[in-house]
Scaffold this motif. Structure first.
Motif, PDB file in Angstrom:
ATOM      1  N   VAL A 157       0.850  -1.196   0.000  1.00  0.00           N
ATOM      2  CA  VAL A 157       0.000   0.000   0.000  1.00  0.00           C
ATOM      3  C   VAL A 157       0.884   1.243   0.000  1.00  0.00           C
ATOM      4  N   ALA A 158       0.406   2.300  -0.667  1.00  0.00           N
ATOM      5  CA  ALA A 158       1.220   3.498  -0.887  1.00  0.00           C
ATOM      6  C   ALA A 158       2.498   3.100  -1.605  1.00  0.00           C
ATOM      7  N   GLY A 159       2.349   2.170  -2.551  1.00  0.00           N
ATOM      8  CA  GLY A 159       3.499   1.549  -3.199  1.00  0.00           C
ATOM      9  C   GLY A 159       4.150   2.380  -4.264  1.00  0.00           C
ATOM     10  N   GLY A 160       3.474   3.428  -4.721  1.00  0.00           N
ATOM     11  CA  GLY A 160       4.058   4.404  -5.631  1.00  0.00           C
ATOM     12  C   GLY A 160       4.880   3.828  -6.755  1.00  0.00           C
ATOM     13  N   THR A 161       6.164   4.109  -6.744  1.00  0.00           N
ATOM     14  CA  THR A 161       7.019   3.745  -7.872  1.00  0.00           C
ATOM     15  C   THR A 161       7.561   2.328  -7.799  1.00  0.00           C
ATOM     16  N   GLY A 162       7.110   1.545  -6.845  1.00  0.00           N
ATOM     17  CA  GLY A 162       7.424   0.121  -6.850  1.00  0.00           C
ATOM     18  C   GLY A 162       8.694  -0.293  -6.140  1.00  0.00           C
ATOM     19  N   ASP A 163       9.349   0.623  -5.419  1.00  0.00           N
ATOM     20  CA  ASP A 163      10.622   0.301  -4.768  1.00  0.00           C
ATOM     21  C   ASP A 163      10.544  -0.949  -3.900  1.00  0.00           C
ATOM     22  N   ILE A 164       9.527  -1.021  -3.064  1.00  0.00           N
ATOM     23  CA  ILE A 164       9.400  -2.155  -2.151  1.00  0.00           C
ATOM     24  C   ILE A 164       8.924  -3.394  -2.910  1.00  0.00           C
ATOM     25  N   ALA A 165       7.969  -3.227  -3.797  1.00  0.00           N
ATOM     26  CA  ALA A 165       7.419  -4.370  -4.546  1.00  0.00           C
ATOM     27  C   ALA A 165       8.507  -5.089  -5.338  1.00  0.00           C
ATOM     28  N   PHE A 166       9.360  -4.336  -6.020  1.00  0.00           N
ATOM     29  CA  PHE A 166      10.419  -4.963  -6.813  1.00  0.00           C
ATOM     30  C   PHE A 166      11.382  -5.737  -5.916  1.00  0.00           C
ATOM     31  N   ARG A 167      11.705  -5.162  -4.777  1.00  0.00           N
ATOM     32  CA  ARG A 167      12.595  -5.857  -3.843  1.00  0.00           C
ATOM     33  C   ARG A 167      11.971  -7.159  -3.345  1.00  0.00           C
ATOM     34  N   MET A 168      10.665  -7.148  -3.086  1.00  0.00           N
ATOM     35  CA  MET A 168      10.003  -8.352  -2.591  1.00  0.00           C
ATOM     36  C   MET A 168       9.977  -9.445  -3.651  1.00  0.00           C
ATOM     37  N   LEU A 169       9.716  -9.057  -4.889  1.00  0.00           N
ATOM     38  CA  LEU A 169       9.733 -10.049  -5.968  1.00  0.00           C
ATOM     39  C   LEU A 169      11.134 -10.611  -6.164  1.00  0.00           C
ATOM     40  N   ASP A 170      12.146  -9.756  -6.055  1.00  0.00           N
ATOM     41  CA  ASP A 170      13.526 -10.218  -6.178  1.00  0.00           C
ATOM     42  C   ASP A 170      13.882 -11.187  -5.054  1.00  0.00           C
ATOM     43  N   ASN A 171      13.455 -10.873  -3.837  1.00  0.00           N
ATOM     44  CA  ASN A 171      13.750 -11.759  -2.710  1.00  0.00           C
ATOM     45  C   ASN A 171      13.083 -13.119  -2.913  1.00  0.00           C
ATOM     46  N   ALA A 172      11.818 -13.104  -3.342  1.00  0.00           N
ATOM     47  CA  ALA A 172      11.107 -14.365  -3.576  1.00  0.00           C
ATOM     48  C   ALA A 172      11.827 -15.210  -4.623  1.00  0.00           C
ATOM     49  N   ALA A 173      12.282 -14.559  -5.703  1.00  0.00           N
ATOM     50  CA  ALA A 173      12.910 -15.299  -6.799  1.00  0.00           C
ATOM     51  C   ALA A 173      14.318 -15.769  -6.452  1.00  0.00           C
ATOM     52  N   LYS A 174      15.134 -14.857  -5.890  1.00  0.00           N
ATOM     53  CA  LYS A 174      16.544 -15.167  -5.676  1.00  0.00           C
ATOM     54  C   LYS A 174      16.794 -16.019  -4.442  1.00  0.00           C
ATOM     55  N   VAL A 175      16.016 -15.773  -3.395  1.00  0.00           N
ATOM     56  CA  VAL A 175      16.240 -16.507  -2.142  1.00  0.00           C
ATOM     57  C   VAL A 175      15.451 -17.808  -2.103  1.00  0.00           C
ATOM     58  N   PHE A 196      -0.729  -2.977 -10.637  1.00  0.00           N
ATOM     59  CA  PHE A 196      -0.817  -1.649 -10.043  1.00  0.00           C
ATOM     60  C   PHE A 196      -2.288  -1.249  -9.983  1.00  0.00           C
ATOM     61  N   LYS A 197      -2.700  -0.756  -8.835  1.00  0.00           N
ATOM     62  CA  LYS A 197      -4.123  -0.504  -8.633  1.00  0.00           C
ATOM     63  C   LYS A 197      -4.336   0.761  -7.800  1.00  0.00           C
ATOM     64  N   VAL A 198      -5.253   1.614  -8.264  1.00  0.00           N
ATOM     65  CA  VAL A 198      -5.630   2.796  -7.489  1.00  0.00           C
ATOM     66  C   VAL A 198      -6.517   2.360  -6.323  1.00  0.00           C
ATOM     67  N   GLU A 199      -6.059   2.640  -5.110  1.00  0.00           N
ATOM     68  CA  GLU A 199      -6.785   2.257  -3.900  1.00  0.00           C
ATOM     69  C   GLU A 199      -6.555   3.294  -2.812  1.00  0.00           C
ATOM     70  N   ASP A 200      -7.582   3.509  -1.998  1.00  0.00           N
ATOM     71  CA  ASP A 200      -7.487   4.349  -0.809  1.00  0.00           C
ATOM     72  C   ASP A 200      -7.105   3.452   0.365  1.00  0.00           C
ATOM     73  N   ALA A 201      -6.022   3.778   1.052  1.00  0.00           N
ATOM     74  CA  ALA A 201      -5.550   2.949   2.158  1.00  0.00           C
ATOM     75  C   ALA A 201      -6.592   2.795   3.261  1.00  0.00           C
ATOM     76  N   GLU A 202      -7.479   3.776   3.399  1.00  0.00           N
ATOM     77  CA  GLU A 202      -8.476   3.707   4.464  1.00  0.00           C
ATOM     78  C   GLU A 202      -9.555   2.676   4.200  1.00  0.00           C
ATOM     79  N   THR A 203      -9.799   2.363   2.950  1.00  0.00           N
ATOM     80  CA  THR A 203     -10.932   1.489   2.612  1.00  0.00           C
ATOM     81  C   THR A 203     -10.527   0.217   1.879  1.00  0.00           C
ATOM     82  N   LEU A 204      -9.553   0.302   0.951  1.00  0.00           N
ATOM     83  CA  LEU A 204      -9.127  -0.856   0.147  1.00  0.00           C
ATOM     84  C   LEU A 204     -10.350  -1.592  -0.401  1.00  0.00           C
ATOM     85  N   ASN A 205     -11.206  -0.848  -1.071  1.00  0.00           N
ATOM     86  CA  ASN A 205     -12.527  -1.353  -1.457  1.00  0.00           C
ATOM     87  C   ASN A 205     -12.496  -2.597  -2.332  1.00  0.00           C
TER      88      ASN A 205
END
Length: 305
Positions: free
Chosen positions: A109-127, A165-174
């Protein structure tokens, strides 16, 4: 580290259950509610007082303004330290399918430009040699998400069903179903949410029983002499850098003010517990004398009625 062992223990007990396959130093965490029922209530926008119904649009303006220069400014303002924090954050979660387990469904959430998401995918694949764990990058700001999609295409993460990538409000995550997510992360974004407790409740709702909530955010620096230096840097240098590098002083003035207004480490840990999460020890770990901190919680296997 107590928190780390707790979350590894949870994974070992297969609290991360099967998931169907399917934003940072200054995050695109421009999530805020436009709930008309709260229109008469006031909240803070940096050091300003505004109506709750207006904060979301004002925060959105900030992140739309800085979207194109976001990555450059992160490096300039933090001297690159934000990259080390993010690496540590992801390593402490160690996302990926464990032996005998299933791929994970992660919501950033609040993932913006993907910094954390890319790292998580890399960890899943490499580790873990896991190419099926998937991440939904959610953000209320479409401009930041578009930057993330461009980066994902350039780095080869797209086209793929491993990331979306999805537009979502963190308060609701509808559009995120209840009890559907194994791991919820929010990095340098929750301080921009209008009603933080509502965002925490939504995080609790979408996580599966045994799922993990993890937040990295700016926090309170100690000892006091070091905090005085940090505050001087934040309020004198960062807005000036915003003007020189991004041509936008006001947005970066808001960002440093929002950091100052965020609850203390202890207060935010209690908010996480109040939302129904279990925490280990004090509930957080500090980074770089408390310039940033990581908070974690687990959704109980059985929710108290």
């Amino acid at each position: 580290m107590a928190t780390r062992s707790l979350y590894r223990s949870a994974a070992a007990k297969r609290l991360f259950v099967a998931a169907p396959r399917c934003a940072r130093l200054y995050s695109s965490g421009s999530s805020g509610s436009s709930n008309s029922n709260a229109a008469d209530k006031e909240t803070h926008f940096g050091f300003q007082t505004v109506k709750e119904s207006l904060k979301a649009s004002k925060v959105a303006e900030v992140f739309s303004s800085v979207a194109a220069s976001y990555d450059t400014m992160n490096d300039v303002m933090s001297f690159g330290i934000h990259r080390l924090w993010k690496d540590h954050f992801v390593r402490s979660l160690d996302p990926g399918r464990k032996p005998g387990g299933q791929p994970l469904k992660i919501l950033d959430v609040a993932g913006g430009t993907g910094d954390i998401a890319f790292r998580m995918l890399d960890n899943a694949a490499k580790v873990h040699h896991d190419f099926e764990t998937s991440v939904i990058v959610a953000d209320i700001n479409g401009d930041m998400l578009r930057e993330g999609e461009k980066r994902a295409l350039a780095a080869g993460y797209l086209p793929s069903d491993r990331i979306s990538f999805k537009v979502e409000d963190a308060e609701t995550l509808n559009t995120i179903p209840s009890n559907s997510v194994d791991l919820y992360t929010i990095s340098f974004g929750i301080r921009n949410v209008t009603r933080i407790q509502e965002a925490l409740k939504s995080a609790h709702r979408v996580l599966k029983p045994g799922g993990v909530f993890a937040c990295m955010e700016f926090s309170k620096v100690s000892p006091a002499p070091l905090d005085a230096i940090y505050q001087q840097y934040s309020f004198s240098v960062i807005p000036l850098m915003g003007q020189l590098v991004a041509g936008d002083r006001d947005s970066y003035q808001y960002l440093v003010e929002s950091i100052k207004r965020f609850p203390s480490q202890q207060e935010f840990a209690q908010m996480i517990r109040d939302a129904g999460f279990l925490t280990a020890g004090r509930g957080y770990d500090e980074l770089t004398f408390g310039v940033a901190s990581i908070w974690k919680g687990i959704k109980p296997l059985e929710v108290k009625k």
